[in-house]
Structure formats: structure tokens, C-alpha cells
Design a protein around this motif. Structure first.
Motif, PDB file in Angstrom:
ATOM      1  N   SER A   1       0.803  -1.222   0.000  1.00 45.72           N
ATOM      2  CA  SER A   1       0.000   0.000   0.000  1.00 45.72           C
ATOM      3  C   SER A   1       0.838   1.275   0.000  1.00 45.72           C
ATOM      4  N   LYS A   2       2.119   1.145   0.326  1.00 43.03           N
ATOM      5  CA  LYS A   2       2.987   2.323   0.350  1.00 43.03           C
ATOM      6  C   LYS A   2       3.236   2.867  -1.047  1.00 43.03           C
ATOM      7  N   SER A   3       3.140   2.011  -2.052  1.00 41.65           N
ATOM      8  CA  SER A   3       3.329   2.441  -3.432  1.00 41.65           C
ATOM      9  C   SER A   3       2.674   1.430  -4.366  1.00 41.65           C
ATOM     10  N   LYS A   4       1.839   1.934  -5.281  1.00 42.73           N
ATOM     11  CA  LYS A   4       1.152   1.067  -6.245  1.00 42.73           C
ATOM     12  C   LYS A   4       1.903   0.985  -7.570  1.00 42.73           C
ATOM     13  N   SER A   5       2.982   1.747  -7.693  1.00 44.70           N
ATOM     14  CA  SER A   5       3.683   1.816  -8.976  1.00 44.70           C
ATOM     15  C   SER A   5       4.540   0.589  -9.260  1.00 44.70           C
ATOM     16  N   SER A   6       4.856  -0.186  -8.233  1.00 46.40           N
ATOM     17  CA  SER A   6       5.641  -1.407  -8.412  1.00 46.40           C
ATOM     18  C   SER A   6       5.117  -2.476  -7.461  1.00 46.40           C
ATOM     19  N   VAL A   7       5.413  -3.707  -7.778  1.00 47.41           N
ATOM     20  CA  VAL A   7       4.833  -4.831  -7.041  1.00 47.41           C
ATOM     21  C   VAL A   7       5.828  -5.377  -6.017  1.00 47.41           C
TER      22      VAL A   7
END
Length: 266
Positions: free
Chosen positions: A176-182
Motif C-alpha cells: 500500500s505504500k506504493s502502487k507503482s511497483s509490485v
């Protein structure tokens, strides 16, 4: 409790370092040279009788627990956990693969990992998970920093339903901290933890002959089980919290002033 989230990631270039904050006078340096010269000339280890037994055995009501994580090279991974309050022992090994009795030169699908033995009265599994996430790049595919390959993949190994639940929740928070990478971290039930070869255990500490001598040159079996060795392995890698690094530096300086007694605790 210290802030466990402010820790250096494993993705930084790995290096073997000795803490640099110890300031030695010419007399202290002379003593170090004399002792080390004597050691190497005679090819004998300094040994001490009447060792203090390791007091960390847990209690019937709160036995020690173990957690296993894979987060890149296990040399540095072991040092990440060794200085935490409540961590009793650490060991490196292999898990997550199908080959029985893996070896360093023939891992196949196993991952390098660290086994953390801890006292649940002093540190909980959630806190260990926090350290796991903050100490490596969980979004890097099959590797950490300069270490690239299947053996360096990110895995949380769980021992039961509750650990699996906590691991899954922590992974969701991390994603949830960043959606740009998995987040590539896997969550797997631990089948078997295979201890790595002796030369890989407490690797950072073993690069520092001065610290080994101060501890009395413990034999491999004692080094493996020693709580002090776990902490000093982190100290040698400069991965203890700053205030602990300074405390250990000061204690080492004091020991040298007192004609080199054995280092029993920090």
C-alpha cells in the motif's frame, strides 16, 4: 523500544567493515600489536576457562521462538537481526527449495535465509517483520543490490496460521505504500531449515580477528550458540543502533586499557 524502522537497506553495496569510532592511544595500539603478534607467531588461540553459560533459554511459560526470513545475502541478513533487544541467537541457512541437504555451491531452488531465535517477552513477530521490510528492497526481482539470482529472493517463512496471517497483513501494508511497483516477497510455510556451512555463520564477525580475540576465540559450536556473538556480528557490520555501537566501542576501549580481559557481554 528503539525505532526498528530506521535501518539501512540490504540493497546498499555490501561491504565488510570494522566500526571506526574506537579511538586508541599509542599505548593501546602497542598492546593490540603485541597481543596479535603473539597470537599469530605462536599459531595458538587465546582461550579462557570458566566460561559464563549462555543464560538465554526462555521459560516454561514463554519458550523461545524462531522466525526465518530470506532477504538477500545471508551474511548481512544475519547481522541485521543480531543486535535487536530480545533476539537471542541467529544462524544462516537454506530454505524454500526441493533439494535435500543443499550446499552453498549447489543450492538449486533454495534461498539464502536467516533463522532468528527470539524471546517473545522482549520482541514480537510483528517487530521482526518491520525489520524485515525495512532492511531490503522487497520490490527487486530475484536479488538485492549487487547480489542477483534466485537464491537472493525475498521470502517470509512461516511456522503456523498466526504467522501466516501477520505476514500477509504486513505484505499488504508494504504494498500500500506504493502502487507503482509490485512487492515480490513470497510467503511460504517453512518445511525445513538447513544450516549453512560453518564458514558462513557469523561471517561479518569472523572478518574481525580483534573482536574474535576479545571474545576468547570461541570454537565454532559456541560461536553459533552465543548471544554475544550474534550481537558482535551486527556490531562488526555496523548494523547495531548508533547508541549500541558507541557503547560497544567504549567497552572495547575499556577492555584494552585493562590489559585485555575477555569480553563476556555488551
Amino acid at each position: 523500544m528503539e525505532d526498528l524502522s530506521r535501518r539501512r537497506p540490504l540493497s546498499e553495496t555490501r561491504s565488510i567493515r570494522i566500526s571506526r569510532s574506537v579511538t586508541l592511544s599509542p599505548l593501546h595500539l602497542f598492546l593490540v600489536v603485541v597481543v596479535l603478534t603473539s597470537f599469530f607467531v605462536n599459531a595458538q588461540s587465546i582461550r579462557f576457562a570458566n566460561r559464563i553459560p549462555d543464560p538465554y533459554t526462555g521459560s516454561p511459560n514463554q519458550p523461545l521462538r524462531t522466525a526465518v526470513f530470506a532477504l538477500g545475502s545471508f551474511w548481512r541478513s544475519e547481522a541485521v537481526f543480531g543486535c535487536l533487544d530480545g533476539v537471542v541467537r541467529t544462524a544462516v541457512g537454506y530454505a524454500g527449495g526441493s533439494k535435500p541437504n543443499p550446499e552453498y555451491r549447489s543450492l538449486r531452488d533454495h534461498a539464502e535465509c536467516v533463522q532468528v531465535e527470539y524471546d517473545p517477552r522482549l520482541i514480537c513477530y510483528r517487530q521482526l517483520l518491520d525489520v524485515f521490510w525495512s532492511s531490503h528492497d522487497s520490490r527487486q526481482v530475484l536479488g538485492q543490490g549487487p547480489d542477483v539470482g534466485n537464491q537472493y529472493r525475498s521470502i517470509i517463512f512461516t511456522n503456523g496460521t498466526e504467522e501466516s496471517r501477520l505476514a500477509a497483513l504486513s505484505k499488504e501494508r508494504e504494498q500500500s505504500k506504493s502502487k507503482s511497483s509490485v512487492v515480490t516477497t513470497q510467503i511460504q510455510h517453512l518445511e525445513t531449515f538447513y544450516h549453512a556451512e560453518p564458514e558462513h555463520q557469523k561471517f561479518e564477525l569472523k572478518q574481525n580477528s580483534l573482536l574474535l580475540q576479545l571474545m576468547g576465540n570461541l570454537p565454532q559450536e559456541e560461536l553459533q550458540q552465543s548471544n554475544l556473538a550474534a550481537k558482535m556480528n551486527s556490531f562488526a557490520a555496523e548494523l547495531c543502533p548508533p547508541h549500541i555501537q558507541k557503547q560497544i566501542d567504549a567497552k572495547i576501549g575499556d577492555i584494552i586499557k585493562k590489559s585485555w580481559p575477555v569480553l563476556r557481554n555488551v
